[in-house]
Design a protein around this motif. Sequence first.
Motif, PDB file in Angstrom:
ATOM      1  N   LYS A  60       0.813  -1.220   0.000  1.00 50.64           N
ATOM      2  CA  LYS A  60       0.000   0.000   0.000  1.00 50.64           C
ATOM      3  C   LYS A  60       0.849   1.273   0.000  1.00 50.64           C
ATOM      4  N   LEU A  61       1.948   1.201   0.741  1.00 48.58           N
ATOM      5  CA  LEU A  61       2.792   2.380   0.996  1.00 48.58           C
ATOM      6  C   LEU A  61       3.249   3.066  -0.301  1.00 48.58           C
ATOM      7  N   GLU A  62       3.117   4.394  -0.342  1.00 43.82           N
ATOM      8  CA  GLU A  62       3.610   5.194  -1.474  1.00 43.82           C
ATOM      9  C   GLU A  62       4.371   6.388  -0.925  1.00 43.82           C
ATOM     10  N   TYR A  63       5.404   6.829  -1.652  1.00 43.31           N
ATOM     11  CA  TYR A  63       6.176   8.005  -1.231  1.00 43.31           C
ATOM     12  C   TYR A  63       6.489   8.826  -2.470  1.00 43.31           C
ATOM     13  N   ARG A  66       9.757  10.557  -3.997  1.00 45.81           N
ATOM     14  CA  ARG A  66      10.691   9.727  -4.760  1.00 45.81           C
ATOM     15  C   ARG A  66       9.915   8.758  -5.646  1.00 45.81           C
ATOM     16  N   ILE A  96      12.650  17.635  -4.475  1.00 50.06           N
ATOM     17  CA  ILE A  96      13.008  17.231  -3.121  1.00 50.06           C
ATOM     18  C   ILE A  96      13.824  18.322  -2.448  1.00 50.06           C
ATOM     19  N   SER A 188      12.630  11.809  10.224  1.00 54.74           N
ATOM     20  CA  SER A 188      11.751  10.706   9.817  1.00 54.74           C
ATOM     21  C   SER A 188      11.801   9.540  10.804  1.00 54.74           C
ATOM     22  N   ASN A 189      13.006   9.208  11.250  1.00 60.84           N
ATOM     23  CA  ASN A 189      13.153   8.115  12.210  1.00 60.84           C
ATOM     24  C   ASN A 189      12.349   8.354  13.478  1.00 60.84           C
ATOM     25  N   LYS A 192       8.569   8.101  12.848  1.00 67.03           N
ATOM     26  CA  LYS A 192       8.118   6.714  12.732  1.00 67.03           C
ATOM     27  C   LYS A 192       8.119   6.007  14.089  1.00 67.03           C
ATOM     28  N   GLN A 196       4.603   4.550  15.661  1.00 65.76           N
ATOM     29  CA  GLN A 196       4.492   3.116  15.920  1.00 65.76           C
ATOM     30  C   GLN A 196       3.912   2.816  17.307  1.00 65.76           C
ATOM     31  N   TYR A 216       3.045  16.036   3.948  1.00 65.81           N
ATOM     32  CA  TYR A 216       4.321  15.454   3.518  1.00 65.81           C
ATOM     33  C   TYR A 216       4.157  13.937   3.531  1.00 65.81           C
ATOM     34  N   LEU A 218       5.717  11.287   3.942  1.00 65.85           N
ATOM     35  CA  LEU A 218       6.245  10.389   4.963  1.00 65.85           C
ATOM     36  C   LEU A 218       5.105   9.929   5.873  1.00 65.85           C
ATOM     37  N   ALA A 221       2.790   7.421   4.100  1.00 69.36           N
ATOM     38  CA  ALA A 221       3.561   6.183   3.906  1.00 69.36           C
ATOM     39  C   ALA A 221       3.704   5.433   5.227  1.00 69.36           C
ATOM     40  N   GLU A 225       2.311   1.819   6.351  1.00 66.55           N
ATOM     41  CA  GLU A 225       3.252   0.791   6.807  1.00 66.55           C
ATOM     42  C   GLU A 225       2.829   0.186   8.139  1.00 66.55           C
ATOM     43  N   TYR A 226       2.346   1.025   9.046  1.00 64.73           N
ATOM     44  CA  TYR A 226       1.983   0.548  10.381  1.00 64.73           C
ATOM     45  C   TYR A 226       0.519   0.139  10.492  1.00 64.73           C
TER      46      TYR A 226
ATOM     47  N   ASN B  55       1.062   0.262  21.748  1.00 61.91           N
ATOM     48  CA  ASN B  55       1.320  -0.863  20.841  1.00 61.91           C
ATOM     49  C   ASN B  55       1.861  -2.056  21.649  1.00 61.91           C
ATOM     50  N   ILE B  58       5.466  -3.337  21.153  1.00 63.41           N
ATOM     51  CA  ILE B  58       6.566  -2.544  21.709  1.00 63.41           C
ATOM     52  C   ILE B  58       6.779  -2.926  23.173  1.00 63.41           C
ATOM     53  N   TYR B 151      21.114  14.268  -0.238  1.00 63.34           N
ATOM     54  CA  TYR B 151      20.519  12.937  -0.172  1.00 63.34           C
ATOM     55  C   TYR B 151      21.130  12.073  -1.271  1.00 63.34           C
ATOM     56  N   GLN B 196      10.303  -7.297   7.839  1.00 65.97           N
ATOM     57  CA  GLN B 196       8.992  -6.652   7.751  1.00 65.97           C
ATOM     58  C   GLN B 196       8.205  -7.132   6.531  1.00 65.97           C
ATOM     59  N   LYS B 368      10.805   0.442  -2.751  1.00 68.43           N
ATOM     60  CA  LYS B 368       9.824   1.509  -2.564  1.00 68.43           C
ATOM     61  C   LYS B 368       9.684   1.854  -1.071  1.00 68.43           C
ATOM     62  N   SER B 371      12.390   3.938   0.362  1.00 71.60           N
ATOM     63  CA  SER B 371      12.530   5.288  -0.201  1.00 71.60           C
ATOM     64  C   SER B 371      11.951   6.355   0.715  1.00 71.60           C
ATOM     65  N   ALA B 372      10.934   5.992   1.519  1.00 70.60           N
ATOM     66  CA  ALA B 372      10.346   6.988   2.419  1.00 70.60           C
ATOM     67  C   ALA B 372      11.322   7.389   3.518  1.00 70.60           C
ATOM     68  N   MET B 373      12.327   6.547   3.778  1.00 68.80           N
ATOM     69  CA  MET B 373      13.320   6.896   4.792  1.00 68.80           C
ATOM     70  C   MET B 373      14.491   7.662   4.182  1.00 68.80           C
ATOM     71  N   LEU B 374      14.307   8.094   2.931  1.00 75.00           N
ATOM     72  CA  LEU B 374      15.259   8.960   2.249  1.00 75.00           C
ATOM     73  C   LEU B 374      16.561   8.240   1.910  1.00 75.00           C
TER      74      LEU B 374
END
Lengths: 522, 522
Positions: A60-63, A66, A96, A188-189, A192, A196, A216, A218, A221, A225-226, B55, B58, B151, B196, B368, B371-374
């Motif tokens: 499903k995820l799209e970004y 990029r 970007i 981003s880290n 996320k 999560q 944005y 991210l 996406a 993802e989650y 969660n 976690i 990047y 994942q 893909k 890519s969201a994590m750059l």
Amino acid sequence: MSQIKLISRASRVLSGAAVRSELSEAVSVQSQPRHTTIRTMASTQNKTLTLETLNPNIKKLEYAVRGPLVARAGEIEKELEKGAQKPFKRVIKANIGDAHAMGQQPITFIRQVLACVVQPELIKTDQFPADVKQRAQAILDACGGSSVGSYTMSHGIELIRRHVAEYIERRDGHGARWQDIVLTGGASNGIKNCLQLLCNQVGGKDSGVLIPIPQYPLYSASLAEYGLAQVGYYLDEDANWALDVAELERAYSEGSRHHAVRAIVVINPGNPTGQVLTRANIEGIIKFAHKHSLFVFADEVYQDNVYDKDSKFFSFKKVMTEMGAPYNTVELASFMSISKGYMGECGLRGGWMELCNLDPDVQANLYKAISAMLCPTTLGQTAVDCVARPPVAGEPSYELWLKEKTAVLQSLDKRAKMIVDTFNSMEGFSCNVVQGAMYAFPSIHLPPKAIEAAKAANQLPDVFYAFKLLEETGICVVPGSGFGQRPGTYHFRTTILPQPQLLQEMLDIFQAFHQKFTKEYA
Amino acid sequence: MSQIKLISRASRVLSGAAVRSELSEAVSVQSQPRHTTIRTMASTQNKTLTLETLNPNIKKLEYAVRGPLVARAGEIEKELEKGAQKPFKRVIKANIGDAHAMGQQPITFIRQVLACVVQPELIKTDQFPADVKQRAQAILDACGGSSVGSYTMSHGIELIRRHVAEYIERRDGHGARWQDIVLTGGASNGIKNCLQLLCNQVGGKDSGVLIPIPQYPLYSASLAEYGLAQVGYYLDEDANWALDVAELERAYSEGSRHHAVRAIVVINPGNPTGQVLTRANIEGIIKFAHKHSLFVFADEVYQDNVYDKDSKFFSFKKVMTEMGAPYNTVELASFMSISKGYMGECGLRGGWMELCNLDPDVQANLYKAISAMLCPTTLGQTAVDCVARPPVAGEPSYELWLKEKTAVLQSLDKRAKMIVDTFNSMEGFSCNVVQGAMYAFPSIHLPPKAIEAAKAANQLPDVFYAFKLLEETGICVVPGSGFGQRPGTYHFRTTILPQPQLLQEMLDIFQAFHQKFTKEYA
């Protein structure tokens, strides 16, 4: 079944950037035949991982930043290198927020400190100013074995966390606890890691998160993802992309029918929309968050990028603190990055988050979860230190640092105005003031014939427009549909990052293209 | 309800490292009273994120290498700094494979290249050898705007991916496709990205992954995080921790009752167990993986760390390729890191994975998703380049590079033997040969009285032992239960990384402690 065919099948199934990039890479497989046999055989065999058995959230995820358009831009660059004839000589990547790639020079102070920590012998030479050497030595002293090759604590080096807290105190005029600062490998880290935490059912409903539209990607996406539900609220384009609390209430109430709406994302200054929220607007959002017990994700990575003279950056933390009880108890995570601002050090991967009012049990769990990933890069942390504790008046590096910082921000200011003025002079374009951040997000009117042509090409109208722009001019922007937009409206995001001369060239080409396009589909 | 009390509640609920570290940090809250009010008020309010609504994955996640024992070690270090009287003067952190922190010196070549890419002016000086400057310039040429502040592609700089493929070709004597190389921010990132992909139900069952027991806890932590089932197979301690295919079959068949077992993790050379798999053993594992259509995760980050003269590192890719059809079609991801080997650059966060025989659709989805994590850090990528393409004979940096590399590996070899010999001379200890990697994982006999005392202290016996060791000697190791062990057996993991003199000191102290312990609980 050949590798090429297999990948061509992939490109039908997927729309992500990676496929096209795989596709372009597959062509060169022919020059490396040794491995081909294995891969061809493999494809006829029963695989444990196929599209059918793959994690559906990853599918499903799209970004979009990029996405396929950007992959195509990369292909065109390679074609140009090989001598292909095109109506343009170079690709202009306005897709970007990558300042250095567009010619911005690094801040000398940051790079000097980095050079000293990776090569401590330089500290003994007289090549660098004393304050650079002191900073580098302090960081080395805080590293195991005095080496940036050592792991650090998972939430970062204590010394640097303390400097970040002091930076926030200076910025806001209020206390900040260094224990609530987590250094990250880019914003981003951190985002996320916090998102999560919300993955759970509450009251029998899956968790949902309010995000702006446009946003944005991210966020979309990561929610995909989650497996978190995306609950969109529209920004008000007519009010320079402000947040309308009535719209927040509408989105919350609609989202709550099927989801446990537990958090709200606010991007300020805005990406892709370039607005800077007023203090009153932030107060309204905090009241809304408090009313519905929402966790606030304040994406404040553009806090240094404010150009509009009537705008000012206020952090959510500052506003919330000054609102007092009960609003100063809202759960908040604020995100910052070294990739933006005046430094633009995207490749170094550094950033931080500040956590406010988290349940200590939850915060402890978050800290535990990040510990398995060992630590953010020490060199990203080093650059964070330089940003959190820049040279001050009287220190040898101060003058140059201030000169470089000011030059970058003034030039961005100039470019922001240049781009908005040009767009607003173009027929069918309407572009809000870029008060901050690094992007313009103009609305474009597409004639019905263009919309039909897009339909015939099996593309969304804005994607159709952006692809035509790329193929005919080499300008790479991101279609509005990658960020979200009100149905029936069309936009694109361009950065304001090309250096002034290139930006002027880009805008001239853009105008000519748009005139031709409008004529063609009139 | 005070901050201290709240956190003390957290420490009852959780067993992770973070809690204790929060706990120790909370003490210093008192010196920063400004924010305390907010936090105290916040805790009485309804929060959107609590232990109950967090969660659940976690909550489950544990990472022993940075667990409560290590947090306590950090506290003891701070106590010593403040002048506390202890029976020892310093903490010896033998818990984590962090070479530089234990005094290993960086490889000059890597650091010189890094200095040149962050500060390109250095390339113009004559401070560094010509090959260093050429490497740095080539990397800068491959960066947008010739800056490591840009990047890169999400799977890394193409030039460096090509160098990695060439490195693998030299290592294995077989072709490697650069398109299948993904540069990562350390091996952990790549491992998590691949795990994942497996999150899905297959045939109505949740996916499960075979992992060794004992294992490196990144695996158990990531499986918990992603809700994947952990299916443990025991390594054979009596055969120097070899993999017994009969045991793999037992684990697979038992795991398959409730789970769709879809992948197997193999760590070679072994962590925490230090074995190097024979070629025949690897062949057996590949046949087993092929038979059950399993995705193989080959954790090969210690491929340079082989000390035993009768052992040799064989990559899964090489063995699989040479086995020919049908075994050369097994889906495989191999992981490598710059944190280990002779370079030990943990803090830079660099690594790669090689993907073999993946369904192109799946690989496109993986590309893909990342890519969201750059992108991974450019400086980690730079260090990867230095490792993948080290200086060769005739180049100016070669002699020094070879000398430094050889010295590190020879010293590790010596320390590996020293540690095993000492442990095997100790009553109740039994330690397999450390053929490779950076750890010894001895089995210890704990007398019944010690086991009772542990029970009374509400601790696992090996945790009880390790805590006593830490409190009485300052030596920090990780209890075997953090990695998994056969019921009724007790182990701990120690690194072989303290420099020879410190290691001797550590072993002497350890012996004295163990004698005292044995006497006390005889």
